[in-house]
Design a protein around this motif. Sequence first.
Motif, PDB file in Angstrom:
ATOM      1  N   PRO A   7      32.195  52.477  28.396  1.00 35.65           N
ATOM      2  CA  PRO A   7      33.292  52.215  29.122  1.00 35.65           C
ATOM      3  C   PRO A   7      33.054  51.169  30.194  1.00 35.65           C
ATOM      4  CG  PRO A   7      33.219  54.555  29.636  1.00 35.65           C
ATOM      5  CD  PRO A   7      32.234  54.099  28.404  1.00 35.65           C
ATOM      6  N   LEU A   8      31.957  51.334  30.959  1.00 34.57           N
ATOM      7  CA  LEU A   8      31.546  50.755  32.111  1.00 34.57           C
ATOM      8  C   LEU A   8      31.081  49.277  31.541  1.00 34.57           C
ATOM      9  CD1 LEU A   8      31.044  49.935  35.147  1.00 34.57           C
ATOM     10  CD2 LEU A   8      29.056  51.121  34.892  1.00 34.57           C
ATOM     11  N   GLY A  29      39.565  64.478  35.935  1.00 33.48           N
ATOM     12  CA  GLY A  29      38.246  63.927  35.598  1.00 33.48           C
ATOM     13  C   GLY A  29      38.198  62.733  34.917  1.00 33.48           C
ATOM     14  N   ALA A  30      39.138  62.110  34.668  1.00 30.63           N
ATOM     15  CA  ALA A  30      39.279  60.743  33.752  1.00 30.63           C
ATOM     16  C   ALA A  30      39.815  59.653  34.845  1.00 30.63           C
ATOM     17  CB  ALA A  30      40.331  60.890  32.768  1.00 30.63           C
ATOM     18  N   VAL A  31      39.257  58.428  34.514  1.00 30.34           N
ATOM     19  CA  VAL A  31      39.643  57.166  35.065  1.00 30.34           C
ATOM     20  C   VAL A  31      40.406  56.273  34.254  1.00 30.34           C
ATOM     21  CG1 VAL A  31      38.672  55.263  36.304  1.00 30.34           C
ATOM     22  CG2 VAL A  31      37.697  57.241  36.863  1.00 30.34           C
ATOM     23  N   THR A  32      41.356  55.663  34.622  1.00 31.63           N
ATOM     24  CA  THR A  32      42.152  54.704  33.910  1.00 31.63           C
ATOM     25  C   THR A  32      42.118  53.426  34.547  1.00 31.63           C
ATOM     26  OG1 THR A  32      43.760  56.219  32.855  1.00 31.63           O
ATOM     27  CG2 THR A  32      44.351  54.193  32.715  1.00 31.63           C
ATOM     28  N   VAL A  33      41.720  52.547  33.735  1.00 27.98           N
ATOM     29  CA  VAL A  33      41.518  51.100  34.192  1.00 27.98           C
ATOM     30  C   VAL A  33      42.386  49.867  33.396  1.00 27.98           C
ATOM     31  CG1 VAL A  33      39.890  48.975  34.768  1.00 27.98           C
ATOM     32  CG2 VAL A  33      39.200  51.517  34.908  1.00 27.98           C
ATOM     33  N   SER A  34      43.342  49.341  34.122  1.00 23.53           N
ATOM     34  CA  SER A  34      44.163  48.254  33.491  1.00 23.53           C
ATOM     35  C   SER A  34      43.274  46.912  33.288  1.00 23.53           C
ATOM     36  CB  SER A  34      45.521  48.394  34.396  1.00 23.53           C
ATOM     37  OG  SER A  34      46.110  46.974  33.934  1.00 23.53           O
ATOM     38  N   LEU A  35      43.467  46.488  32.023  1.00 23.55           N
ATOM     39  CA  LEU A  35      42.704  45.114  31.606  1.00 23.55           C
ATOM     40  C   LEU A  35      44.013  44.226  31.642  1.00 23.55           C
ATOM     41  CD1 LEU A  35      40.398  46.600  28.799  1.00 23.55           C
ATOM     42  CD2 LEU A  35      39.875  46.334  31.250  1.00 23.55           C
ATOM     43  N   ALA A  50      36.328  59.740  30.891  1.00 26.46           N
ATOM     44  CA  ALA A  50      35.832  60.595  32.111  1.00 26.46           C
ATOM     45  C   ALA A  50      34.249  60.351  32.199  1.00 26.46           C
ATOM     46  CB  ALA A  50      35.752  62.059  31.266  1.00 26.46           C
ATOM     47  N   ASP A  51      33.815  59.194  31.789  1.00 31.15           N
ATOM     48  CA  ASP A  51      32.615  58.530  31.863  1.00 31.15           C
ATOM     49  C   ASP A  51      32.255  58.725  33.598  1.00 31.15           C
ATOM     50  OD1 ASP A  51      30.120  57.236  30.860  1.00 31.15           O
ATOM     51  OD2 ASP A  51      30.605  55.769  32.317  1.00 31.15           O
ATOM     52  N   ARG A  52      31.072  59.131  33.868  1.00 31.18           N
ATOM     53  CA  ARG A  52      30.874  59.236  35.346  1.00 31.18           C
ATOM     54  C   ARG A  52      30.341  57.919  36.112  1.00 31.18           C
ATOM     55  NH1 ARG A  52      29.741  61.466  39.709  1.00 31.18           N
ATOM     56  NH2 ARG A  52      27.661  61.882  40.980  1.00 31.18           N
ATOM     57  N   GLU A  53      29.716  57.106  35.184  1.00 33.58           N
ATOM     58  CA  GLU A  53      29.497  55.751  35.672  1.00 33.58           C
ATOM     59  C   GLU A  53      30.446  54.738  35.838  1.00 33.58           C
ATOM     60  OE1 GLU A  53      26.720  54.332  32.710  1.00 33.58           O
ATOM     61  OE2 GLU A  53      25.061  54.818  33.755  1.00 33.58           O
ATOM     62  N   LEU A  54      31.432  55.122  35.063  1.00 29.09           N
ATOM     63  CA  LEU A  54      32.859  54.391  35.344  1.00 29.09           C
ATOM     64  C   LEU A  54      33.378  54.751  36.501  1.00 29.09           C
ATOM     65  CD1 LEU A  54      34.703  52.115  34.278  1.00 29.09           C
ATOM     66  CD2 LEU A  54      35.903  53.890  33.037  1.00 29.09           C
ATOM     67  N   ALA A  55      33.462  56.094  36.712  1.00 37.80           N
ATOM     68  CA  ALA A  55      34.317  56.760  37.877  1.00 37.80           C
ATOM     69  C   ALA A  55      33.881  56.174  39.045  1.00 37.80           C
ATOM     70  CB  ALA A  55      34.238  57.853  37.752  1.00 37.80           C
ATOM     71  N   VAL A  56      32.576  56.229  39.122  1.00 37.45           N
ATOM     72  CA  VAL A  56      31.546  55.724  40.446  1.00 37.45           C
ATOM     73  C   VAL A  56      31.814  54.440  40.767  1.00 37.45           C
ATOM     74  CG1 VAL A  56      29.248  55.709  41.418  1.00 37.45           C
ATOM     75  CG2 VAL A  56      29.807  57.851  40.276  1.00 37.45           C
ATOM     76  N   TYR A  57      31.801  53.675  39.575  1.00 36.49           N
ATOM     77  CA  TYR A  57      31.779  52.047  39.881  1.00 36.49           C
ATOM     78  C   TYR A  57      33.323  51.614  40.389  1.00 36.49           C
ATOM     79  CZ  TYR A  57      31.608  47.311  38.644  1.00 36.49           C
ATOM     80  OH  TYR A  57      31.570  45.854  38.699  1.00 36.49           O
ATOM     81  N   ALA A  59      35.368  53.543  41.882  1.00 36.05           N
ATOM     82  CA  ALA A  59      35.567  54.083  43.148  1.00 36.05           C
ATOM     83  C   ALA A  59      35.292  53.394  44.282  1.00 36.05           C
ATOM     84  CB  ALA A  59      34.814  55.725  43.394  1.00 36.05           C
ATOM     85  N   VAL A  60      33.958  52.586  44.095  1.00 35.99           N
ATOM     86  CA  VAL A  60      33.303  51.774  44.917  1.00 35.99           C
ATOM     87  C   VAL A  60      34.151  50.304  44.807  1.00 35.99           C
ATOM     88  CG1 VAL A  60      31.286  50.300  45.392  1.00 35.99           C
ATOM     89  CG2 VAL A  60      30.888  52.762  45.089  1.00 35.99           C
ATOM     90  N   ARG A  61      34.471  49.930  43.733  1.00 33.73           N
ATOM     91  CA  ARG A  61      35.347  48.630  43.359  1.00 33.73           C
ATOM     92  C   ARG A  61      36.456  49.005  42.445  1.00 33.73           C
ATOM     93  NH1 ARG A  61      33.413  43.740  39.771  1.00 33.73           N
ATOM     94  NH2 ARG A  61      34.395  42.101  40.568  1.00 33.73           N
ATOM     95  N   PRO A  62      37.542  49.111  43.361  1.00 35.23           N
ATOM     96  CA  PRO A  62      38.728  49.437  42.560  1.00 35.23           C
ATOM     97  C   PRO A  62      39.433  48.351  41.721  1.00 35.23           C
ATOM     98  CG  PRO A  62      38.980  49.815  44.987  1.00 35.23           C
ATOM     99  CD  PRO A  62      37.643  49.237  44.859  1.00 35.23           C
ATOM    100  N   SER A  63      38.929  47.093  41.813  1.00 31.88           N
ATOM    101  CA  SER A  63      39.538  45.946  41.030  1.00 31.88           C
ATOM    102  C   SER A  63      38.688  44.852  40.920  1.00 31.88           C
ATOM    103  CB  SER A  63      40.987  45.581  41.443  1.00 31.88           C
ATOM    104  OG  SER A  63      40.691  44.854  42.754  1.00 31.88           O
ATOM    105  N   SER A  64      38.691  44.044  40.232  1.00 33.44           N
ATOM    106  CA  SER A  64      37.964  42.796  39.901  1.00 33.44           C
ATOM    107  C   SER A  64      38.026  41.768  40.964  1.00 33.44           C
ATOM    108  CB  SER A  64      38.171  41.924  38.575  1.00 33.44           C
ATOM    109  OG  SER A  64      39.753  41.700  38.402  1.00 33.44           O
ATOM    110  N   GLU A  65      39.144  42.095  41.981  1.00 32.98           N
ATOM    111  CA  GLU A  65      39.467  41.239  43.043  1.00 32.98           C
ATOM    112  C   GLU A  65      38.716  41.811  44.334  1.00 32.98           C
ATOM    113  OE1 GLU A  65      41.158  38.361  42.855  1.00 32.98           O
ATOM    114  OE2 GLU A  65      41.500  39.064  40.705  1.00 32.98           O
ATOM    115  N   ASP A  66      37.862  42.821  44.062  1.00 39.06           N
ATOM    116  CA  ASP A  66      37.179  43.567  45.300  1.00 39.06           C
ATOM    117  C   ASP A  66      35.782  42.943  45.405  1.00 39.06           C
ATOM    118  OD1 ASP A  66      39.389  44.860  46.561  1.00 39.06           O
ATOM    119  OD2 ASP A  66      39.141  46.437  45.125  1.00 39.06           O
TER     120      ASP A  66
END
Length: 66
Positions: A7-8, A29-35, A50-57, A59-66
């Motif tokens: 997913p990342l 435990g899951a993250v949803t990202v809007s494309l 629920a991929d941990r790498e995606l969740a961490v990413y 959490a630090v950068r909540p959108s492509s604008e950040d």
Amino acid sequence: MLTPADPLGELLRWEESGGTWSSVTGRDGAVTVSLCRCDGGEEVDRITSADRELAVYVAVRPSSED
């Protein structure tokens, strides 16, 4: 709704192709990202994982604008 094996990687490929994205939710435990389209407009799809790498990413950068 996408549930890719990497997913990342899928999210990063989306952004590299010019698309935008933003974190929508993160619970149970899951993250949803809007494309969204490259102009920042209409949602095209979502990644939910629920991929941990995606969740961490996101959490630090909540959108492509950040």
